[in-house]
Design a protein around this motif. Structure first.
Motif, PDB file in Angstrom:
ATOM      1  N   ASP A   9      -4.816   2.701  -3.884  1.00  0.00           N
ATOM      2  CA  ASP A   9      -4.855   1.192  -3.827  1.00  0.00           C
ATOM      3  C   ASP A   9      -4.901   0.602  -5.256  1.00  0.00           C
ATOM      4  N   ASN A  11      -4.895  -2.681  -5.795  1.00  0.00           N
ATOM      5  CA  ASN A  11      -5.263  -4.232  -5.815  1.00  0.00           C
ATOM      6  C   ASN A  11      -6.298  -4.636  -6.730  1.00  0.00           C
ATOM      7  N   VAL A  46       3.698  -7.734  -0.160  1.00  0.00           N
ATOM      8  CA  VAL A  46       2.485  -7.134  -0.722  1.00  0.00           C
ATOM      9  C   VAL A  46       1.527  -6.846   0.356  1.00  0.00           C
ATOM     10  N   GLY A  47       1.042  -5.652   0.295  1.00  0.00           N
ATOM     11  CA  GLY A  47      -0.047  -5.195   1.220  1.00  0.00           C
ATOM     12  C   GLY A  47       0.741  -4.378   2.311  1.00  0.00           C
ATOM     13  N   SER A  48       1.989  -4.282   2.260  1.00  0.00           N
ATOM     14  CA  SER A  48       2.993  -3.368   3.344  1.00  0.00           C
ATOM     15  C   SER A  48       3.817  -2.729   2.735  1.00  0.00           C
TER      16      SER A  48
END
Length: 68
Positions: A9, A11, A46-48
């Motif tokens: 991660d 983020n 973003v995120g995937s």
């Protein structure tokens, strides 16, 4: 050159959109600086989508080469 897809991660990083990315929603590259690496991602996924980790030395060489 060492570039790898990041499984962890990321983020918590502060992402910045490239000044070369257009405002029309096309090429949208974001970068973030970590302690020992630079991270690159496509802002449209973003995120995937994948996040790439590039060593600081390699990133410096890349930027110097593309700035010419």
């Amino acid at each position: 050159m060492s570039v790898e897809q990041v499984p962890e991660d990321v983020n918590g990083l502060r992402w910045l959109k490239s000044s070369y990315s257009g405002s029309g929603g096309g090429d949208c590259v974001e970068v973030a600086a970590g302690v020992d690496a630079i991270y690159v991602r496509d802002s449209k996924t973003v995120g995937s989508g994948p996040v790439l980790r590039v060593g600081r030395g390699e990133w410096t060489a890349f930027v110097a080469l593309t700035a010419k």
